[in-house]
Design a protein around this motif. Sequence first.
Motif, PDB file in Angstrom:
ATOM      1  N   GLU A 132      32.450  -5.426  25.894  1.00 14.05           N
ATOM      2  CA  GLU A 132      32.722  -4.054  25.460  1.00 14.05           C
ATOM      3  C   GLU A 132      32.903  -3.118  26.664  1.00 14.05           C
ATOM      4  N   ARG A 133      32.290  -3.471  27.814  1.00 12.15           N
ATOM      5  CA  ARG A 133      32.414  -2.639  29.021  1.00 12.15           C
ATOM      6  C   ARG A 133      33.462  -3.206  29.977  1.00 12.15           C
ATOM      7  N   ASN A 134      34.138  -4.234  29.530  1.00  5.77           N
ATOM      8  CA  ASN A 134      35.177  -4.866  30.342  1.00  5.77           C
ATOM      9  C   ASN A 134      34.637  -5.462  31.638  1.00  5.77           C
ATOM     10  N   TYR A 135      33.382  -5.987  31.591  1.00  3.13           N
ATOM     11  CA  TYR A 135      32.786  -6.620  32.755  1.00  3.13           C
ATOM     12  C   TYR A 135      33.087  -8.123  32.820  1.00  3.13           C
ATOM     13  N   VAL A 136      33.529  -8.714  31.657  1.00  2.00           N
ATOM     14  CA  VAL A 136      33.873 -10.144  31.633  1.00  2.00           C
ATOM     15  C   VAL A 136      35.267 -10.273  31.052  1.00  2.00           C
ATOM     16  N   ASP A 137      35.914 -11.371  31.455  1.00  5.69           N
ATOM     17  CA  ASP A 137      37.272 -11.581  30.938  1.00  5.69           C
ATOM     18  C   ASP A 137      37.194 -12.173  29.509  1.00  5.69           C
ATOM     19  N   LEU A 138      38.315 -12.173  28.854  1.00  6.44           N
ATOM     20  CA  LEU A 138      38.388 -12.642  27.462  1.00  6.44           C
ATOM     21  C   LEU A 138      38.070 -14.133  27.357  1.00  6.44           C
TER      22      LEU A 138
END
Length: 358
Positions: A132-138
Amino acid sequence: MFCIESDVNWKPSIAALLSVGLLTACTQETPDRGGGQREARALPVQAVEVHPRDLSRVVTISNSVEPLRTIRLAARTEGVLTEVLVEEGDTVAEDQILARIDVREQQAELARARARLHERQATFDRFEQLRERNYVDLASYESARAELEVAATEVELWETRVEFGTVTSSIDGTVVSRYIEPGEAISRHAALFSIADLSSLVVRLGVSELDVGNLRVGDAVVVNVDAVGDRNPLSGVIRRIFPAAEIESRLITVEVGLPEALGAGVRPGFLARARLLVEQRANVLAVPAGSVAESDGEFFVMVVNGDDRLERRVIEPGVIRGAWREILSGLGEGDRVVSANPLEMTAGERVRVVDLMS
């Protein structure tokens, strides 16, 4: 008037003349009381009066009584039996526990799978927050979710295997066979119990392919079971007729339901004899089979008419059932027919009926 001359020996002549007179008298018909001539003596015969009869054909077939439905419960997992809770004769309900198998190993695997599922759930929750915070890739997020799903299925697998350790009945019925004892080690798919629904008993009969064509589902059947004595006969009904014959015997199975059997004390394994009406021929005219003769391609009988004389009557015969033969045409109800040896009799001959069967 005889004239005897005096110059001959008269004693022998008188004797000769008397012999001639007696011979002549024997060759003449004796006058009856009315001054006429008595007819030749009537031939004594046995006759039967034609009436409708039941010439239906019935076959009797025997087999053992069976429950309509019997199931064999098998083990769904291997292990040692810790409990066996029922025995032969016990009535059981659907989903009732019948036995238990030691599944401690499976329970341990289930605990491990649940712990792994808890771990994978925590990992996935953390990856979800980071996503949700864009700290990990999909890709990392999808990998965590897949590992969670695998862990969940592992739990379901071991829960099922633990559940297999509890043996339950799949129907309402009666335990008719028990193949196990507590403490035995059993393999997967080993037979444990046979359970039968005794509320519906049947007898399955092997019927000739020549006879089964006249049977119909719903036909009534008379059944006798020796074991129940004076409660016989029992009523039965054809439940179903199997679609194909057995390859070796060429017999077709006909299943007869016995709705009264349980109340009459019938049990599986009792011998039953069923009478099947394979050909309906009720209320047909019939005569003794020996009264029908054939001459020049015609079938005929000898009828005693109202003047007590024989009349040659051409008939159309039908089937023979035991001592009787069906008459399709040529005779009517009430006709008197000579019961035997028609070829030895002559039409117009005077007869005397000494025995009239009805």
